[in-house]
Write a protein that holds these residues in place. Structure first.
Motif, PDB file in Angstrom:
ATOM      1  N   GLN A   8     -10.100  37.045 -32.689  1.00  0.00           N
ATOM      2  CA  GLN A   8     -10.839  37.651 -33.795  1.00  0.00           C
ATOM      3  C   GLN A   8     -10.017  37.613 -35.041  1.00  0.00           C
ATOM      4  O   GLN A   8     -10.148  37.294 -35.935  1.00  0.00           O
ATOM      5  N   GLU A  13     -14.117  35.413 -42.167  1.00  0.00           N
ATOM      6  CA  GLU A  13     -15.061  36.487 -42.263  1.00  0.00           C
ATOM      7  C   GLU A  13     -16.416  35.538 -41.717  1.00  0.00           C
ATOM      8  O   GLU A  13     -16.651  34.426 -42.041  1.00  0.00           O
ATOM      9  N   TYR A  16     -17.213  35.168 -35.384  1.00  0.00           N
ATOM     10  CA  TYR A  16     -17.191  36.338 -34.283  1.00  0.00           C
ATOM     11  C   TYR A  16     -16.873  35.981 -32.934  1.00  0.00           C
ATOM     12  O   TYR A  16     -17.690  35.053 -32.785  1.00  0.00           O
ATOM     13  N   ARG A  40     -19.294  32.597 -32.644  1.00  0.00           N
ATOM     14  CA  ARG A  40     -20.433  32.743 -33.311  1.00  0.00           C
ATOM     15  C   ARG A  40     -20.253  32.691 -34.834  1.00  0.00           C
ATOM     16  O   ARG A  40     -19.500  33.416 -35.474  1.00  0.00           O
TER      17      ARG A  40
ATOM     18  N   GLU B 208     -19.614  43.786 -33.960  1.00  0.00           N
ATOM     19  CA  GLU B 208     -18.522  42.791 -34.434  1.00  0.00           C
ATOM     20  C   GLU B 208     -17.442  43.433 -35.362  1.00  0.00           C
ATOM     21  O   GLU B 208     -16.142  43.248 -34.833  1.00  0.00           O
ATOM     22  N   GLY B 211     -15.211  44.914 -32.953  1.00  0.00           N
ATOM     23  CA  GLY B 211     -14.114  44.048 -32.346  1.00  0.00           C
ATOM     24  C   GLY B 211     -12.948  43.519 -33.322  1.00  0.00           C
ATOM     25  O   GLY B 211     -12.044  42.936 -32.922  1.00  0.00           O
ATOM     26  N   LYS B 212     -13.443  43.697 -34.724  1.00  0.00           N
ATOM     27  CA  LYS B 212     -12.458  43.174 -35.616  1.00  0.00           C
ATOM     28  C   LYS B 212     -11.025  43.774 -35.688  1.00  0.00           C
ATOM     29  O   LYS B 212     -10.858  45.139 -35.508  1.00  0.00           O
ATOM     30  N   PRO B 213     -10.162  42.983 -35.708  1.00  0.00           N
ATOM     31  CA  PRO B 213      -8.727  43.581 -35.788  1.00  0.00           C
ATOM     32  C   PRO B 213      -8.488  44.041 -37.283  1.00  0.00           C
ATOM     33  O   PRO B 213      -9.175  43.822 -38.011  1.00  0.00           O
ATOM     34  N   ALA B 217      -7.162  41.452 -44.308  1.00  0.00           N
ATOM     35  CA  ALA B 217      -8.500  40.371 -44.526  1.00  0.00           C
ATOM     36  C   ALA B 217      -9.516  41.066 -44.276  1.00  0.00           C
ATOM     37  O   ALA B 217     -10.612  40.765 -44.552  1.00  0.00           O
TER      38      ALA B 217
END
Lengths: 913, 225
Positions: A8, A13, A16, A40, B208, B211-213, B217
């Protein structure tokens, strides 16, 4: 550890990583570790596209720095992923899963680890496949263009250069670090973990001819790899909302009786074939006949509009007219809310509920099925509304079946077509559409068009006049067909106590007097299916004369499952609590036999091992020692855990050895106190806890690893000196030229060097193969201890061992005898003895002294070459690489540099010093 | 005709069950009872013997706050000083932090200052904090007054609870309170979630973000992880 997190971090952006799994890419005999991530991308109009991203990676990927994109395989329509059994091998339970990935362009084979993560991965990939629905667009994968670089075919393995797109792969350059902690002198010679080195290999061509396998066959197999109940617990801990939600729902359904009770509601069901007429009279006699206001109204019409316009353009003013007429005809004692209106040409169905019930109506869906001309058109067919009322699912169908007395089989077929083709979408799009039969309650009304057969018109009319409906009913086609189980199986109809509702002269109660003079028939009927249904009335309404049919109505008491909010909350809480509990029980957990490790009196190049046991709990898990933040390895360089990662079955044990070994790379800082025998290791369980292991101890400083100038200032044996002094002296910078030192007068060369050389001079000057035979490890340790304690008189070791100790001493010098700064100068003037001597004269005093001392000793050895068989070339080749070391990387000299270094030393061996 | 209005809310029985997932972290000196707080809250269990947590442990719990189903992952960290350089690295993943001291240990109370400064340094901006004075059942050994706790909490702008894992005092309350605070701090995201109604999209999107680091960004979408 969920490795999708690492992926990830590298994504843009809108992209996912749904799930990731670590597998092995098999190409011929080559096996390379790859991280497979299902990515995805959500498009603007709400649909999604998927692609498989394949990454090379170091260790178990934890951050984006650990992974490097290798190739992308879009999940296109021709994408398949199939589980295969390895060639000719029997499937072994618990073994790795071999999968074959095919697209039009390529074919890859992977081995994935056995277990729920792989199952989940395959499941998600199968879900991501776009399928073959021709109504959806082909995925275009425009979002992948940024990964494509100059490559026209994004399916091809992307070249390495692509990976370092600016800002995308910040960690690329650093990958490959964190290799061995030990150099070539590691005593037990154990190799590196395999996959750490795999980064270095270049990727071979991965294209293979695509296998011939029919598409449907393959996807069928993938789709069948669904999750079984036994996997449930593992899935839970994956923190996927959707799945957990589904499990909660299924539990709620199972326990429905715990929190619901049956409550009766009054349903009015009516059907009226209006023969294309507009409403001319009040509908109250039909709709509001009873005293009690119904809770629900299901009102169906047929032949609402017989015009061509209605047939072809599906638009008719009659819809509004009849809707208005019905709305005005509803029972005056209650307020109603329209839930839904659905119409197919002339077949219309209206659903109303009392306003207070509106909040309990949900999941309303309406559909139509045409069975008319060509079997599809809307002049005949059915419409239906399905909804959830409290906790009971209800489907109401209004149908107009084929006409004409002899066409009863056509009517049966129309019924079957409506049943099979009527499909309702579900809230959860991943679930299959609902059919009529999948409802708790089905109410079926309409102009079913079944007639009275065998009897002639007069006989029929006579029986009607006599109100002998029972006799007449025996000739009713619907009754006969239902008894023959050819139609409406499982449905019930109430007793017909009213005269046939067809066919009258419009505006009257007179039987059809037209030319055709149709026989009367019970065309208009109401049937039901389901539990807890009581019919309260079933009648026709002669008062209405607008049409050639009479309207029919039936009132039911229907038992509906109603939720007791308090009990519902309780049940839900119980389910959630038990799921939480199960989930917590499924977080991997181990016990460690030992968590503190003390290594006492560690000596230079002495392997110390402490072991402990990991005992696993009930959940299979991967374990791994992970890096602490900002550190390149999971432990200090002098330490190694073996194995440092692995897989544990439930209730199994594994022994881990912590190996401590101080070599030339780590010794100097331990001498100086910049480093200590202190470390904390983090043992991480995949999807689970982290355990801290602490390592402590002390290092005994040694002359090995100490700089020449430091040793020159140590008049005492190193182990007799206080640690602070050693630290101070070790950190002292090299001084070039003669330094009028403020410290007490230094020795000219390190005494330890003198001890070894002197020993060899005295004992080994004629020793055959000196420096060419290995020494004994035990004797080296003895030599080391004698040197470090100053007990040189006790030294008794073979000449070869002392010779080896000398070589090790030179090798472990943090600054070589010919200092790094002089290295290139030396190579340049190699072959020019005068210039070479000049370079040597620029060395710091102690280093110069050592150099001259060693050369003198070697020349002495050469004088005895007849006995010891040494010659200049042998000695130059042995000492060249020890005395001259490349400052950039002292491990590997390239051949020309090596030659020059030897040549340089060679000059000093054959010329007077 | 009595008006034809569309039906209102969906039936409650099949409503969506989970909306949000986030992480809470327990920190404080060794022996103040962090693990006991966690066990009491998730399993309703209490063990009086003290076994040092050497590492980082977590448990899941689902609670409902303000009509929102929240799944919280609660991280229990080693309190011993020598592990702090490592445990600090876990702060950045938290949305809410319990700062725990022991009312029978003046020292553990004094150390809260240090813990707060670590949180300021390592936790994400906007992290919610709550002060816990645990072992409130040990009145006879009390070294830290209730007012002292209140005073400190006030200084740092935190809520304060005296709890007892032993007698189950204020356990659920304090966990729920911190959860509420986190929800409030992320009200904006949640509003977005709600207005999008109960479809799966909304869920997935939040998932999502979960789970995003971390990283620049991602800075526009603050600290859901």
């Amino acid at each position: 550890m969920d490795q999708s997190v690492a992926i990830q971090e590298t994504l843009a952006e809108g992209e996912y990583c749904v799930i990731a799994v670590q597998g092995v890419l098999c190409e011929g005999d080559s096996r390379q570790s790859r991280l497979l991530g299902l990515v995805r991308y959500r498009l603007e109009h709400g649909s999604q596209e998927h692609a498989l991203f394949l990454y090379t990676h170091r260790r178990m990927a934890i951050t984006g720095d650990d992974v490097s994109l290798d190739q992308i395989v879009p999940v296109s329509r021709d994408f398949t992923l199939e589980e295969v059994s390895p060639d000719g091998e029997l499937y072994i339970l618990g073994s790795d899963v071999t999968i074959q990935l095919d697209t039009a362009e390529l074919s890859l084979v992977f081995q994935l680890p056995f277990g729920s993560q792989t199952r989940m991965f395959l499941h998600e990939v199968a879900r991501a496949c776009p399928g073959f629905d021709p109504t959806t667009r082909d995925p275009e994968f425009l979002w992948l263009s940024r990964y494509r670089c100059a490559e026209p075919e994004l399916e091809l393995p992307t070249p390495r250069g692509c990976n370092s797109a600016p800002g995308t792969w910040p960690g690329y350059a650093t990958i490959g670090g964190g290799g061995s902690n030990f150099d070539g002198l590691r005593p037990n010679g154990k190799g590196l973990p395999v996959d750490q080195s795999s980064r270095g290999q270049d990727k071979p061509e991965s294209l293979q001819p695509r296998q011939n396998k029919s598409k449907s066959e393959i996807t069928g197999m993938v789709r069948s790899s669904t999750i079984t109940v036994s996997d449930k617990a593992h899935i839970l801990s994956m923190q996927k909302f959707g799945l957990r939600d589904t499990i909660v729902k299924s539990h709620l359904v199972q326990k429905e009786e715990d929190y619901t009770y049956i409550q009766n509601f009054r349903f009015f069901v009516g059907t009226y074939n209006v023969n294309g007429q507009s409403p001319k009279e009040c509908l109250r006699p039909w709709l509001s006949d009873g005293v009690q206001a119904p809770d629900v109204y299901c009102v169906g019409f047929q032949e609402l509009d017989l015009s061509k316009e209605a047939f072809f353009f599906h638009d008719t003013p009659k819809e509004e007219e009849w809707f208005k007429a019905v709305s005005e005809g509803l029972h005056p004692d209650a307020k109603y809310a329209k839930v839904k209106l659905i119409r197919l040409v002339g077949i219309m169905l209206l659903l109303y509920v009392k306003q207070e019930h509106a909040a309990y109506v949900s999941e309303v869906e309406a559909e139509t099925v045409g069975t008319g001309i060509m079997g599809r058109m809307g002049n005949k067919g059915g419409v239906a509304i399905r909804f959830q009322f409290h906790n009971t699912s209800i489907c109401v169908v209004n149908s107009h079946l084929a006409a004409h007395i002899e066409e009863y089989e056509r009517r049966n077929q129309d019924y079957k077509d409506i049943c099979s083709r009527m499909q309702f979408c579900q809230l959860d799009p991943s679930r299959p559409p609902l059919t009529i039969s999948k409802h708790d309650v089905i109410l079926w009304l309409g102009d079913l068009n079944y007639r009275i057969e065998e009897l002639d018109v007069e006989k029929v009319k006579k029986l009607i006049e006599e109100k002998d409906f029972q006799t007449l009913y025996a000739y009713d086609q619907l009754k006969i067909q239902v008894a023959a189980k050819t139609v409406f199986e499982g449905f019930t109809e109430g007793e017909l106590t009213f005269q046939p509702t067809y066919k009258y002269d419009t505006g009257s109660d007179d039987w059809d007097t037209s030319e055709k003079c149709r026989a009367p028939a019970w065309c208009d009927r109401i049937l039901w299916k389901g539990k807890n249904i009581t019919q309260l009335s079933y009648q026709s309404h002669m008062a209405l004369k607008t049409s050639d049919h009479k309207p029919v109505s039936s009132v039911f008491n229907i038992g509906v499952r109603v939720v007791n909010d308090e009990l519902y909350r309780k049940t839900l809480e119980e389910i959630v609590r038990s799921l939480d509990k199960m989930e917590n029980a499924n977080i991997p957990s181990v016990s460690l036999s030992k968590r503190e490790f003390c290594f006492q009196n560690v000596k230079y190049m002495q392997l110390k091992v402490e072991s402990f046991t990991i005992h696993n709990g009930q959940v299979p898990c991967h374990f791994e020692f992970i890096n602490k933040p900002d550190e390149e390895s999971y432990c200090k360089q002098w330490l190694n855990a073996n194995p440092s990662r692995g897989f544990l079955l439930p209730d199994s044990d594994i022994e881990i050895e912590l190996e401590l070994f101080v070599n030339k790379t780590t010794a100097t800082k331990l001498n100086s106190g910049e480093d200590k025998i202190e470390d904390i290791l983090v043992l991480h369980l995949d999807r689970g806890k982290d355990y801290f292991l602490s390592v402590s101890g002390n290092y005994l400083p040694s002359c090995f690893g100490s700089p020449i100038h430091t040793l020159c200032y140590m008049r005492e044996p190193i182990l007799d000196l206080p640690l602070e002094t050693i630290s101070e002296l070790t950190l002292m910078p090299i001084r070039t030229g003669d330094d009028g030192s403020q410290l007490e007068s230094p020795m000219e060369i390190p005494k330890e060097l003198w001890m070894m050389v002197d020993y060899l001079y005295r004992n080994a000057i004629q020793q055959e193969d000196l420096f060419q035979q290995p020494g004994l490890r035990s004797e080296f340790e003895h030599v080391r201890d004698c040197l470090d304690t100053g007990m040189i008189d006790n030294l008794s070791a073979s000449n070869h061992s002392v010779a080896e100790a000398l070589l090790l001493f030179l090798e472990s010098l943090p600054e070589p005898v010919i200092c790094y700064s002089a290295y290139h100068n030396c190579l340049e003037c190699s072959g020019n003895y005068t210039a070479s001597k000049q370079v040597i004269s620029t060395l710091p005093t102690f280093y110069r002294n050592v150099f001259h001392y060693l050369m003198a000793f070697l020349q002495e050895l050469l004088k005895n070459s007849a006995k010891n068989h040494l010659d200049e070339n042998i000695l130059a080749s042995i000492f060249g690489s020890l005395l001259l070391r490349n400052p950039a990387g002292h491990q590997k000299l390239d051949m020309t540099e090596k030659k020059k270094a030897q040549e340089f030393i060679h000059q000093f061996l054959c010329n007077p010093l | 005709m009595q008006g034809a209005t569309p039906p209102a809310a969906p039936a409650p029985a099949m409503a969506k069950q989970y909306d949000v997932l986030f992480r809470l972290l327990l920190i404080g000196d060794s022996g103040v009872g962090k693990t006991c707080l966690l066990c009491r809250f998730t399993d309703n269990e209490f063990h009086s013997s003290h076994i040092s947590t050497i590492g980082v442990d977590f448990k899941m719990k689902t609670i409902e706050v303000d009509g929102i189903k929240v799944r919280i992952q609660i991280w229990d960290t080693a309190g011993q000083e020598r592990y702090q350089t490592i445990t600090k690295q876990y702060y950045r993943r938290a949305q809410g932090i319990f700062l725990v001291y022991d009312i029978s240990s003046e020292r553990s109370y004094q150390h809260i200052m240090k813990w707060v400064s670590d949180v300021d340094e390592y936790a994400p901006e906007g992290v919610q904090k709550i002060l816990i004075g645990n072992k409130a059942d040990e009145e006879q050994k009390r070294q830290v007054g209730r007012e002292q706790g209140q005073q400190l909490a006030k200084e740092y702008g935190m809520d304060f609870y005296e709890t007892s894992a032993c007698t189950n005092l204020n356990i659920k309350e304090s966990f729920t309170r911190l959860t509420e605070l986190v929800l409030q701090a992320h009200r904006k995201e949640l509003e977005g979630l709600r207005t999008r109604a109960s479809n799966e999209l909304a869920l997935a999107e939040l998932e999502e973000e979960e789970g995003k680091p971390e990283g620049p960004a991602n800075s526009s979408k603050t600290c859901w992880c």
